[in-house]
Write a protein that holds these residues in place. Structure first.
Motif, PDB file in Angstrom:
ATOM      1  N   TRP A 322       0.845  -1.204   0.000  1.00 47.89           N
ATOM      2  CA  TRP A 322       0.000   0.000   0.000  1.00 47.89           C
ATOM      3  C   TRP A 322       0.871   1.241   0.000  1.00 47.89           C
ATOM      4  N   TRP A 323       0.883   1.913  -1.146  1.00 49.28           N
ATOM      5  CA  TRP A 323       1.666   3.139  -1.285  1.00 49.28           C
ATOM      6  C   TRP A 323       0.738   4.325  -1.109  1.00 49.28           C
ATOM      7  N   ARG A 324       1.244   5.433  -0.541  1.00 54.71           N
ATOM      8  CA  ARG A 324       0.447   6.649  -0.430  1.00 54.71           C
ATOM      9  C   ARG A 324       1.325   7.829  -0.798  1.00 54.71           C
ATOM     10  N   GLY A 325       0.817   8.677  -1.676  1.00 50.46           N
ATOM     11  CA  GLY A 325       1.627   9.810  -2.099  1.00 50.46           C
ATOM     12  C   GLY A 325       0.884  10.706  -3.076  1.00 50.46           C
ATOM     13  N   VAL A 326       1.658  11.522  -3.775  1.00 51.61           N
ATOM     14  CA  VAL A 326       1.106  12.518  -4.690  1.00 51.61           C
ATOM     15  C   VAL A 326       1.067  11.933  -6.093  1.00 51.61           C
ATOM     16  N   ARG A 327      -0.046  12.178  -6.793  1.00 51.91           N
ATOM     17  CA  ARG A 327      -0.123  11.688  -8.168  1.00 51.91           C
ATOM     18  C   ARG A 327       0.902  12.396  -9.050  1.00 51.91           C
ATOM     19  N   LEU A 328       1.528  11.651  -9.951  1.00 52.64           N
ATOM     20  CA  LEU A 328       2.494  12.253 -10.873  1.00 52.64           C
ATOM     21  C   LEU A 328       1.809  13.330 -11.712  1.00 52.64           C
ATOM     22  N   ARG A 329       0.546  13.082 -12.098  1.00 49.84           N
ATOM     23  CA  ARG A 329      -0.112  14.073 -12.960  1.00 49.84           C
ATOM     24  C   ARG A 329      -0.450  15.356 -12.197  1.00 49.84           C
ATOM     25  N   ASP A 330      -0.602  15.256 -10.866  1.00 51.40           N
ATOM     26  CA  ASP A 330      -0.794  16.483 -10.076  1.00 51.40           C
ATOM     27  C   ASP A 330       0.499  17.296 -10.029  1.00 51.40           C
ATOM     28  N   LEU A 331       1.618  16.584  -9.971  1.00 52.95           N
ATOM     29  CA  LEU A 331       2.910  17.290  -9.995  1.00 52.95           C
ATOM     30  C   LEU A 331       3.118  17.952 -11.357  1.00 52.95           C
ATOM     31  N   ALA A 332       2.688  17.266 -12.425  1.00 49.71           N
ATOM     32  CA  ALA A 332       2.800  17.856 -13.763  1.00 49.71           C
ATOM     33  C   ALA A 332       1.950  19.121 -13.843  1.00 49.71           C
ATOM     34  N   ALA A 333       0.752  19.045 -13.257  1.00 51.04           N
ATOM     35  CA  ALA A 333      -0.143  20.200 -13.298  1.00 51.04           C
ATOM     36  C   ALA A 333       0.454  21.386 -12.550  1.00 51.04           C
ATOM     37  N   LEU A 334       1.221  21.083 -11.519  1.00 44.94           N
ATOM     38  CA  LEU A 334       1.835  22.134 -10.691  1.00 44.94           C
ATOM     39  C   LEU A 334       2.789  22.997 -11.500  1.00 44.94           C
ATOM     40  N   VAL A 335       3.367  22.433 -12.551  1.00 42.45           N
ATOM     41  CA  VAL A 335       4.343  23.191 -13.347  1.00 42.45           C
ATOM     42  C   VAL A 335       3.825  23.423 -14.770  1.00 42.45           C
ATOM     43  N   GLY A 336       2.497  23.544 -14.906  1.00 42.81           N
ATOM     44  CA  GLY A 336       1.944  24.043 -16.158  1.00 42.81           C
ATOM     45  C   GLY A 336       1.455  23.009 -17.140  1.00 42.81           C
ATOM     46  N   HIS A 337       1.398  21.737 -16.730  1.00 46.11           N
ATOM     47  CA  HIS A 337       0.872  20.716 -17.643  1.00 46.11           C
ATOM     48  C   HIS A 337      -0.463  20.228 -17.096  1.00 46.11           C
ATOM     49  N   GLU A 338      -1.499  21.113 -17.188  1.00 46.83           N
ATOM     50  CA  GLU A 338      -2.763  20.788 -16.527  1.00 46.83           C
ATOM     51  C   GLU A 338      -3.553  19.713 -17.267  1.00 46.83           C
ATOM     52  N   SER A 339      -3.672  19.851 -18.592  1.00 49.68           N
ATOM     53  CA  SER A 339      -4.587  18.954 -19.298  1.00 49.68           C
ATOM     54  C   SER A 339      -3.905  17.666 -19.743  1.00 49.68           C
ATOM     55  N   ASP A 340      -2.860  17.779 -20.547  1.00 53.10           N
ATOM     56  CA  ASP A 340      -2.219  16.593 -21.099  1.00 53.10           C
ATOM     57  C   ASP A 340      -0.881  16.342 -20.419  1.00 53.10           C
ATOM     58  N   PRO A 341      -0.832  15.411 -19.462  1.00 54.84           N
ATOM     59  CA  PRO A 341       0.459  15.166 -18.809  1.00 54.84           C
ATOM     60  C   PRO A 341       1.481  14.657 -19.824  1.00 54.84           C
ATOM     61  N   PRO A 342       2.691  15.256 -19.827  1.00 57.66           N
ATOM     62  CA  PRO A 342       3.735  14.805 -20.766  1.00 57.66           C
ATOM     63  C   PRO A 342       4.601  13.707 -20.138  1.00 57.66           C
ATOM     64  N   ASP A 343       5.696  13.358 -20.815  1.00 60.81           N
ATOM     65  CA  ASP A 343       6.681  12.436 -20.245  1.00 60.81           C
ATOM     66  C   ASP A 343       7.373  13.127 -19.064  1.00 60.81           C
ATOM     67  N   VAL A 344       8.079  12.318 -18.285  1.00 63.22           N
ATOM     68  CA  VAL A 344       8.847  12.916 -17.190  1.00 63.22           C
ATOM     69  C   VAL A 344      10.195  12.231 -17.072  1.00 63.22           C
ATOM     70  N   PHE A 345      11.187  13.047 -16.759  1.00 66.51           N
ATOM     71  CA  PHE A 345      12.543  12.549 -16.535  1.00 66.51           C
ATOM     72  C   PHE A 345      12.807  12.645 -15.036  1.00 66.51           C
ATOM     73  N   VAL A 346      13.047  11.505 -14.396  1.00 69.05           N
ATOM     74  CA  VAL A 346      13.157  11.440 -12.934  1.00 69.05           C
ATOM     75  C   VAL A 346      14.608  11.164 -12.546  1.00 69.05           C
ATOM     76  N   GLU A 347      15.150  11.982 -11.656  1.00 70.47           N
ATOM     77  CA  GLU A 347      16.534  11.786 -11.205  1.00 70.47           C
ATOM     78  C   GLU A 347      16.571  11.519  -9.714  1.00 70.47           C
ATOM     79  N   SER A 348      17.475  10.637  -9.335  1.00 70.10           N
ATOM     80  CA  SER A 348      17.603  10.224  -7.946  1.00 70.10           C
ATOM     81  C   SER A 348      18.754  10.959  -7.273  1.00 70.10           C
ATOM     82  N   LEU A 349      18.778  10.880  -5.935  1.00 77.31           N
ATOM     83  CA  LEU A 349      19.950  11.367  -5.202  1.00 77.31           C
ATOM     84  C   LEU A 349      21.162  10.471  -5.438  1.00 77.31           C
ATOM     85  N   GLN A 350      20.876   9.256  -5.878  1.00 77.85           N
ATOM     86  CA  GLN A 350      21.925   8.261  -6.125  1.00 77.85           C
ATOM     87  C   GLN A 350      22.938   8.815  -7.132  1.00 77.85           C
ATOM     88  N   ARG A 351      24.218   8.655  -6.825  1.00 77.40           N
ATOM     89  CA  ARG A 351      25.234   9.257  -7.698  1.00 77.40           C
ATOM     90  C   ARG A 351      25.834   8.259  -8.680  1.00 77.40           C
TER      91      ARG A 351
END
Lengths: 413, 165
Positions: A322-351
Motif C-alpha cells: 500500500w503506497w500513499r503519495g502525490v499523483r504524478l499528474r498532479d505534480l505535472a499540473a503544478l508546473v503548467g501541464h494541466e490537461s495533457d500530462p507529458p513524459d517525465v525525466f526522474v533523477e535520484s539522489l543516487q550518484r
C-alpha cells in the motif's frame, strides 16, 4: 572401419536411451519453452521504454532489433510481474531440459565426415551458434539474477543481442528439424522410428533405465528447480518455499518496510544527511518553470493510496504494497501541464549505478495510480525503500520506480 | 548431357537450395545481432559464446558421463546394474541445484548480495546441503525397502540363484 575408441565412431556411444524419440520429445518441449522465453524477454526489453530516452536505453545501437517497441502499458498493473516472473522461472526450469537435449545429440558433434555438402557444413556452423547461444543466454541470465557479474560487459546488451544471435540459429534449427521431430512423435504410436536413426547406438549397453524413466528424471529435475524458485515471484507464504532462489526465504526485516529490496540505500551510496526534512527538496520543472518542494509541502497536496507490487527484472517480485503519495499528474499540473500530462525525466539522489535516473512515458504519468510515494503500508518510506520520496508506477519494471527522487522534469522527451 | 568437370565432381555438392536460403537468412540475422553483441570486449564475449559450447561438450558432459559410468559399473560388479538409479537420481538433482545456484551456494557473491539486497547470504549452502541430505537419504530409504522386498521374494522362491550378467 571405425575405431570405437573415438567419439567419431557411432559405436563409441553406448547409451540405449539416445534416439529420435527422446531427442524429438525434448526438442518439442524446448520449442514451446524457448519461444515463450524469447517473447517474454522481448516484452521485458519493451517494458523499459528504451525508445523514449537514452537513460532507459542500454542498447543504443539496436537498430532494427527494436522494430516492435511500443508504449509499455500500465494495465494490468501486474503485467511485468507476470511476464518477468515467467521469463526467469521458466528459464531456470528449462535448464535440465536443455542439458538433456544437448546430451541426447552429442554424438552428432563428433560425427564424420565433417561435411557431406555445403549446406551440411553451414548447418554444423550454425549449430555452434545454437549451442553456444543457448548456453550463453542461460549462463548470463542465471549469473545476473545471482548478482554475479562475471560476464564480459553489461548484462543488458549481452543478454539482448545474444538472444537475437541465438534466435537466428534457433529459428533455422526449428525450420530444418521440426517436421522430422513431429513425424517421429507420430510414428511413436505405431512403434516405428525413422529419422535421426544415426543417434541410436549400434552396440548399446544393456539398459539401466527406460527412456520413459529418463524423461521422468528430466521432468523431476525441472520440477525441483521450479519448486525451489517460483516462490520468489509468487510472494506471500510461498516465498519461504524458494529455498535457493536469490529472493526466496525470509523478507528483510518486519513491519511496514519489511519487503524485498532491489538496492539498499547504503549500496546506492545514499547519504542520510541529504534525505532529512531540513536538507531534502524536490525540484519539479515544467512549462511554467521550476518549483522546490519540501516533504511537508508534498504532504499538503492531495494524497492518494494504491496497492502495487515491485517486480524486478531479476524475476522476483513482492506482493501488492500500500503506497500513499502525490499523483504524478498532479505534480505535472503544478508546473503548467494541466490537461495533457507529458513524459517525465526522474533523477535520484543516487550518484552511481545504472538506473539512477529514468524516463517515464506520458501514459505512465497520466495513470491515476502512478504516484510519487511518501508512505508505504501506512508508515513513511524506509530509507531502503526510497525515503523521502519514490516513484511507483503500475506495470513498470522495478528500476523504473526511481527511489530517493531529487528532481522531476516534465516535458516531451 | 553435359558432364561436370572432374574438379567439381570431387567437391562436395551444395545441398538443398531451400536449406541454403534458410541458412543464409539465419546467418545474416545472426550477423546483424552479432556485430552488436561483439561491440565492446569482443574477444571476451566471443570466448564466452564459443567457450560455453566447448566447456559443455568437451568438459561437463564427458565428466558426468564418466562419473555415471563409474556408478553403473560399481553396481554392475555387484550384479545389480538396475539399482544404479538410486544413486543417479539424487546425484543428478543435487548436482543440478549446485550448478544453477553455484554463485549463491559457494558464497562467492556473499558480500555483494548482503549489501545489495539487505538479506543474509548465509543460508544457501546450508539449504543446499539439507536438500541433498533429503534426496540421498530418501533414495537410500527406497533402496533399503527394495532390497528387503527382493530378499523376501528370494526366500519365498527358495534357493533360486541370483541373476547374473
Amino acid at each position: 572401419m571405425h575405431d570405437q575408441r573415438l567419439p567419431s565412431s557411432p559405436g563409441f556411444w553406448r547409451s540405449p536411451l539416445r534416439g529420435p524419440w527422446l531427442t524429438s520429445v525434448l526438442g518439442v518441449v524446448l520449442l514451446a519453452g524457448i519461444t515463450l522465453l524469447f517473447v517474454t524477454g522481448l516484452l521485458s526489453y519493451a517494458a523499459y521504454n528504451p525508445d523514449l530516452s537514452s537513460v532507459n536505453d542500454k542498447t543504443p545501437g539496436k537498430g532494427l532489433l527494436g522494430f516492435y517497441l511500443f508504449a509499455w502499458p500500465t494495465s494490468p498493473y501486474w503485467l511485468y510481474r507476470l511476464t518477468q516472473g515467467v521469463h526467469v522461472t521458466l528459464g531456470i526450469t528449462l535448464i535440465p531440459v536443455v542439458l538433456a537435449k544437448l546430451w541426447s545429440v552429442v554424438p552428432k558433434l563428433f560425427a564424420l565426415p565433417p561435411a557431406r555438402s555445403l549446406s551440411h557444413a553451414l548447418e554444423r556452423i550454425s549449430l555452434l551458434l545454437l549451442v553456444g547461444g543457448v548456453l550463453f543466454e542461460f549462463t548470463t541470465g542465471a549469473l545476473n539474477i545471482q548478482l554475479d557479474y562475471l560476464f564480459p560487459g553489461s548484462f543488458y546488451p549481452l543478454h539482448f543481442y545474444g538472444a537475437w544471435v541465438f534466435f537466428a540459429a534457433f529459428a533455422l534449427h526449428v525450420a530444418l528439424r521440426l517436421p522430422a521431430a513431429l513425424r517421429n512423435l507420430r510414428h511413436l504410436r505405431s512403434g516405428r522410428e525413422r529419422e535421426g536413426e544415426e543417434l541410436v547406438s549400434p552396440q548399446p549397453d544393456p539398459p539401466t533405465v527406460s527412456r520413459r524413466g529418463a524423461l521422468w528424471l528430466v521432468g523431476g529435475a525441472s520440477l525441483l528447480l521450479f519448486g525451489t524458485t517460483v516462490g520468489q515471484s509468487l510472494g506471500g507464504a510461498w516465498r519461504r518455499t524458494a529455498l535457493l532462489a536469490p529472493h526466496g526465504g525470509a523478507d528483510p526485516g518486519s513491519g511496514p518496510g519489511g519487503f524485498q529490496i532491489n538496492k539498499t540505500a547504503s549500496y546506492a551510496g545514499i547519504d542520510p544527511r541529504e534525505t532529512g526534512d531540513e536538507a531534502w527538496r524536490l525540484v519539479v520543472t515544467g512549462r511554467t518553470g521550476a518549483v522546490r518542494l519540501s516533504r511537508a509541502d508534498l504532504m499538503r497536496m492531495p494524497l492518494y493510496s494504491v496497492a502495487l507490487p515491485i517486480a524486478c527484472v531479476e524475476g522476483w517480485s513482492t506482493d501488492d504494497q500500500w503506497w500513499r503519495g502525490v499523483r504524478l499528474r498532479d505534480l505535472a499540473a503544478l508546473v503548467g501541464h494541466e490537461s495533457d500530462p507529458p513524459d517525465v525525466f526522474v533523477e535520484s539522489l543516487q550518484r552511481h549505478g545504472a538506473f539512477r535516473s529514468a524516463a517515464l512515458r506520458d501514459n505512465q504519468v497520466a495513470d491515476a495510480r502512478s504516484l510519487l510515494a511518501l508512505y508505504v503500508n501506512g508508515e513513511p518510506l524506509t530509507l531502503d525503500h526510497g525515503h523521502p520520496a519514490r516513484v511507483i508506477v503500475p506495470g513498470a519494471p522495478g528500476v523504473m520506480n526511481t527511489k530517493w527522487v531529487a528532481r522531476m522534469t516534465f516535458g516531451d522527451l | 548431357m553435359t558432364r561436370r568437370p572432374e574438379l567439381l565432381r570431387r567437391l562436395p555438392p551444395l545441398g538443398s537450395p531451400l536449406h541454403l536460403l534458410l541458412l543464409a537468412c539465419s546467418f545474416a540475422l545472426a550477423g546483424y545481432a552479432g556485430v552488436r553483441l561483439l561491440d565492446g570486449d569482443w574477444f571476451g564475449i566471443l570466448l564466452w559464446f564459443v567457450g560455453a559450447a566447448l566447456l559443455h561438450d568437451l568438459v561437463l558432459l564427458p565428466l558426468y558421463s564418466v562419473a555415471d559410468r563409474a556408478v553403473v559399473q560399481t553396481f554392475g560388479a555387484a550384479g545389480s546394474r538396475e539399482l544404479a538409479v538410486y544413486v543417479r537420481v539424487p546425484a543428478v538433482l543435487s548436482g543440478l541445484l549446485l550448478l544453477v545456484w553455484f554463485p549463491l551456494i559457494s558464497g562467492r557473491v556473499a558480500d555483494r548480495y548482503r549489501s545489495v539486497t539487505g538479506l543474509s547470504p548465509d543460508g544457501f549452502l546450508a539449504r543446499w546441503l539439507l536438500i541433498s541430505a533429503v534426496l540421498f537419504g530418501g533414495s537410500a530409504l527406497l533402496l533399503l525397502l527394495r532390497l528387503r522386498r527382493l530378499r523376501r521374494l528370494r526366500s519365498a522362491t527358495k534357493q533360486r540363484p541370483p541373476a547374473t550378467h
